[in-house]
Design a protein around this motif. Structure first.
Motif, PDB file in Angstrom:
ATOM      1  N   VAL A   5       1.003  -1.295   0.608  1.00 26.65           N
ATOM      2  CA  VAL A   5       0.077  -0.286   0.203  1.00 26.65           C
ATOM      3  C   VAL A   5       1.152   0.917   0.665  1.00 26.65           C
ATOM      4  CG1 VAL A   5      -1.663   1.547   1.101  1.00 26.65           C
ATOM      5  CG2 VAL A   5      -2.333  -1.636   1.332  1.00 26.65           C
ATOM      6  N   ARG A   6       0.741   1.987  -0.770  1.00 25.09           N
ATOM      7  CA  ARG A   6       1.243   2.863  -0.766  1.00 25.09           C
ATOM      8  C   ARG A   6       0.978   4.759   0.005  1.00 25.09           C
ATOM      9  NH1 ARG A   6       2.968   6.001  -6.813  1.00 25.09           N
ATOM     10  NH2 ARG A   6       4.238   5.982  -5.337  1.00 25.09           N
ATOM     11  N   ARG A   7       2.384   5.273   1.261  1.00 27.86           N
ATOM     12  CA  ARG A   7       1.946   5.978   1.775  1.00 27.86           C
ATOM     13  C   ARG A   7       3.042   6.715   2.287  1.00 27.86           C
ATOM     14  NH1 ARG A   7       1.936   0.146   5.066  1.00 27.86           N
ATOM     15  NH2 ARG A   7      -0.287   0.515   5.755  1.00 27.86           N
ATOM     16  N   GLY A   8       2.061   8.082   2.181  1.00 25.02           N
ATOM     17  CA  GLY A   8       3.188   8.958   2.148  1.00 25.02           C
ATOM     18  C   GLY A   8       2.969  10.008   1.099  1.00 25.02           C
ATOM     19  N   GLY A   9       2.866   9.269  -0.208  1.00 28.49           N
ATOM     20  CA  GLY A   9       3.420  10.408  -1.058  1.00 28.49           C
ATOM     21  C   GLY A   9       4.239  10.430  -2.417  1.00 28.49           C
ATOM     22  N   PRO A  10       4.551  10.882  -2.831  1.00 26.30           N
ATOM     23  CA  PRO A  10       6.194  10.422  -3.676  1.00 26.30           C
ATOM     24  C   PRO A  10       7.180  10.698  -2.904  1.00 26.30           C
ATOM     25  CG  PRO A  10       5.601  12.615  -3.863  1.00 26.30           C
ATOM     26  CD  PRO A  10       3.909  12.096  -3.373  1.00 26.30           C
ATOM     27  N   ASP A  11       8.437   9.778  -3.164  1.00 29.38           N
ATOM     28  CA  ASP A  11       9.314   9.337  -2.134  1.00 29.38           C
ATOM     29  C   ASP A  11      10.394  10.692  -2.675  1.00 29.38           C
ATOM     30  OD1 ASP A  11      11.778   8.770  -1.244  1.00 29.38           O
ATOM     31  OD2 ASP A  11      12.368   7.324  -1.794  1.00 29.38           O
ATOM     32  N   PRO A  12      10.283  11.391  -1.975  1.00 28.51           N
ATOM     33  CA  PRO A  12      11.688  12.684  -1.836  1.00 28.51           C
ATOM     34  C   PRO A  12      12.881  11.985  -2.237  1.00 28.51           C
ATOM     35  CG  PRO A  12      11.083  12.833   0.406  1.00 28.51           C
ATOM     36  CD  PRO A  12      10.442  11.769  -0.181  1.00 28.51           C
ATOM     37  N   LEU A  13      13.494  11.251  -2.359  1.00 24.98           N
ATOM     38  CA  LEU A  13      15.014  10.728  -2.939  1.00 24.98           C
ATOM     39  C   LEU A  13      14.674  10.279  -3.375  1.00 24.98           C
ATOM     40  CD1 LEU A  13      16.140   9.815   0.897  1.00 24.98           C
ATOM     41  CD2 LEU A  13      16.339  12.213  -0.654  1.00 24.98           C
ATOM     42  N   LEU A  14      14.267  10.059  -4.062  1.00 24.61           N
ATOM     43  CA  LEU A  14      14.001   9.100  -5.827  1.00 24.61           C
ATOM     44  C   LEU A  14      15.019   9.127  -6.482  1.00 24.61           C
ATOM     45  CD1 LEU A  14      13.065   6.628  -7.169  1.00 24.61           C
ATOM     46  CD2 LEU A  14      11.130   7.817  -7.881  1.00 24.61           C
ATOM     47  N   HIS A  15      14.872  10.498  -7.268  1.00 27.58           N
ATOM     48  CA  HIS A  15      16.320  11.270  -7.850  1.00 27.58           C
ATOM     49  C   HIS A  15      17.274  10.852  -7.620  1.00 27.58           C
ATOM     50  CE1 HIS A  15      13.204  12.571 -10.106  1.00 27.58           C
ATOM     51  NE2 HIS A  15      11.943  13.843  -9.695  1.00 27.58           N
ATOM     52  N   TRP A  16      18.003  10.981  -6.237  1.00 24.78           N
ATOM     53  CA  TRP A  16      19.068  10.953  -5.693  1.00 24.78           C
ATOM     54  C   TRP A  16      19.662   8.998  -5.805  1.00 24.78           C
ATOM     55  CZ3 TRP A  16      22.529  14.108  -5.840  1.00 24.78           C
ATOM     56  CH2 TRP A  16      22.486  15.416  -5.982  1.00 24.78           C
ATOM     57  N   LYS A  17      18.129   8.234  -5.673  1.00 23.18           N
ATOM     58  CA  LYS A  17      18.745   7.220  -5.688  1.00 23.18           C
ATOM     59  C   LYS A  17      19.077   6.693  -6.718  1.00 23.18           C
ATOM     60  CE  LYS A  17      15.423   6.013  -1.933  1.00 23.18           C
ATOM     61  NZ  LYS A  17      14.521   5.662  -1.177  1.00 23.18           N
ATOM     62  N   VAL A  18      18.196   7.112  -8.377  1.00 21.61           N
ATOM     63  CA  VAL A  18      18.483   6.614  -9.281  1.00 21.61           C
ATOM     64  C   VAL A  18      19.272   7.182  -9.803  1.00 21.61           C
ATOM     65  CG1 VAL A  18      17.723   7.351 -11.605  1.00 21.61           C
ATOM     66  CG2 VAL A  18      15.793   6.406  -9.473  1.00 21.61           C
ATOM     67  N   ARG A  19      20.188   8.183  -9.863  1.00 17.36           N
ATOM     68  CA  ARG A  19      21.609   9.176 -10.011  1.00 17.36           C
ATOM     69  C   ARG A  19      22.431   8.800  -9.444  1.00 17.36           C
ATOM     70  NH1 ARG A  19      19.386  14.938  -8.302  1.00 17.36           N
ATOM     71  NH2 ARG A  19      18.157  15.326 -10.689  1.00 17.36           N
ATOM     72  N   PHE A  21      22.260   4.944  -7.814  1.00 14.53           N
ATOM     73  CA  PHE A  21      22.788   3.817  -8.836  1.00 14.53           C
ATOM     74  C   PHE A  21      23.084   3.608 -10.483  1.00 14.53           C
ATOM     75  CE2 PHE A  21      19.668   2.402  -5.392  1.00 14.53           C
ATOM     76  CZ  PHE A  21      20.345   1.589  -5.604  1.00 14.53           C
ATOM     77  N   PHE A  22      22.997   4.514 -11.190  1.00 13.94           N
ATOM     78  CA  PHE A  22      23.413   5.172 -12.424  1.00 13.94           C
ATOM     79  C   PHE A  22      24.879   5.318 -12.400  1.00 13.94           C
ATOM     80  CE2 PHE A  22      24.039   7.571 -16.394  1.00 13.94           C
ATOM     81  CZ  PHE A  22      23.357   6.809 -17.189  1.00 13.94           C
ATOM     82  N   ALA A  23      25.264   6.402 -11.569  1.00  9.67           N
ATOM     83  CA  ALA A  23      26.717   6.858 -11.685  1.00  9.67           C
ATOM     84  C   ALA A  23      27.425   5.720 -11.036  1.00  9.67           C
ATOM     85  CB  ALA A  23      26.995   7.756 -10.676  1.00  9.67           C
ATOM     86  N   ILE A  44      31.604  -0.424  -6.573  1.00  6.37           N
ATOM     87  CA  ILE A  44      31.224  -0.349  -5.731  1.00  6.37           C
ATOM     88  C   ILE A  44      30.972   0.497  -4.751  1.00  6.37           C
ATOM     89  CG2 ILE A  44      32.177  -1.981  -3.726  1.00  6.37           C
ATOM     90  CD1 ILE A  44      33.554  -3.821  -6.111  1.00  6.37           C
ATOM     91  N   ALA A  45      31.569   1.346  -4.014  1.00  5.46           N
ATOM     92  CA  ALA A  45      31.939   2.433  -3.332  1.00  5.46           C
ATOM     93  C   ALA A  45      30.184   3.261  -3.543  1.00  5.46           C
ATOM     94  CB  ALA A  45      32.645   3.313  -3.042  1.00  5.46           C
ATOM     95  N   LEU A  46      30.214   3.360  -4.629  1.00  2.00           N
ATOM     96  CA  LEU A  46      28.722   4.329  -5.108  1.00  2.00           C
ATOM     97  C   LEU A  46      27.150   3.624  -5.218  1.00  2.00           C
ATOM     98  CD1 LEU A  46      30.019   6.397  -8.711  1.00  2.00           C
ATOM     99  CD2 LEU A  46      29.492   7.355  -6.256  1.00  2.00           C
ATOM    100  N   LEU A  47      27.640   1.697  -6.064  1.00  2.00           N
ATOM    101  CA  LEU A  47      26.197   1.201  -5.074  1.00  2.00           C
ATOM    102  C   LEU A  47      26.034   1.488  -3.714  1.00  2.00           C
ATOM    103  CD1 LEU A  47      26.824  -1.179  -8.437  1.00  2.00           C
ATOM    104  CD2 LEU A  47      25.297   0.750  -8.040  1.00  2.00           C
ATOM    105  N   GLY A  48      27.518   0.694  -3.206  1.00  2.00           N
ATOM    106  CA  GLY A  48      26.948   0.432  -1.978  1.00  2.00           C
ATOM    107  C   GLY A  48      26.423   2.419  -1.196  1.00  2.00           C
ATOM    108  N   ALA A  49      26.898   3.228  -1.824  1.00  2.00           N
ATOM    109  CA  ALA A  49      25.881   4.334  -1.249  1.00  2.00           C
ATOM    110  C   ALA A  49      24.099   4.510  -1.249  1.00  2.00           C
ATOM    111  CB  ALA A  49      26.788   5.580  -1.427  1.00  2.00           C
ATOM    112  N   GLY A  50      24.171   3.554  -2.574  1.00  2.00           N
ATOM    113  CA  GLY A  50      22.609   4.217  -2.822  1.00  2.00           C
ATOM    114  C   GLY A  50      22.107   2.949  -2.195  1.00  2.00           C
ATOM    115  N   MET A  51      22.340   1.850  -1.838  1.00  2.00           N
ATOM    116  CA  MET A  51      21.794   0.655  -0.930  1.00  2.00           C
ATOM    117  C   MET A  51      21.792   1.740   0.855  1.00  2.00           C
ATOM    118  SD  MET A  51      20.909  -1.803  -2.529  1.00  2.00           S
ATOM    119  CE  MET A  51      20.603  -2.210  -1.189  1.00  2.00           C
TER     120      MET A  51
END
Length: 78
Positions: A5-19, A21-23, A44-51
């Motif tokens: 169930v979706r709660r609380g509206g859109p994710d404010p950090l979604l753009h940073w998460k995608v960036r 993982f893409f980087a 690996i450090a960038l992907l770890g930071a994303g996680m």
């Protein structure tokens, strides 16, 4: 069972998460092309930071949801 169930509206950090993982993916591909292991470590450090962002954000949202549930339970008058 996972609650989807979706709660609380859109994710404010979604753009940073995608960036992040893409980087990480782009740097990893660069390390494969250049055959450089230190560049792979940066990826690996960038992907770890994303996680880390994903996990901490999930816990933060869960704690906020539980706090809201407790506030609502406290407002009930017998």
């Amino acid at each position: 069972m996972v609650d989807r169930v979706r709660r609380g509206g859109p994710d404010p950090l979604l753009h940073w998460k995608v960036r992040l993982f893409f980087a990480g993916a782009a740097v990893l591909l660069l390390s494969i092309v250049l055959d450089r292991k230190p560049v792979a470590l940066v990826a690996i450090a960038l992907l770890g930071a994303g996680m880390l962002v994903v996990v901490t954000d999930r816990f933060r949202r869960r704690d906020a949801r539980f706090a809201d549930d407790e506030d609502e339970a406290g407002d009930v008058s017998p």
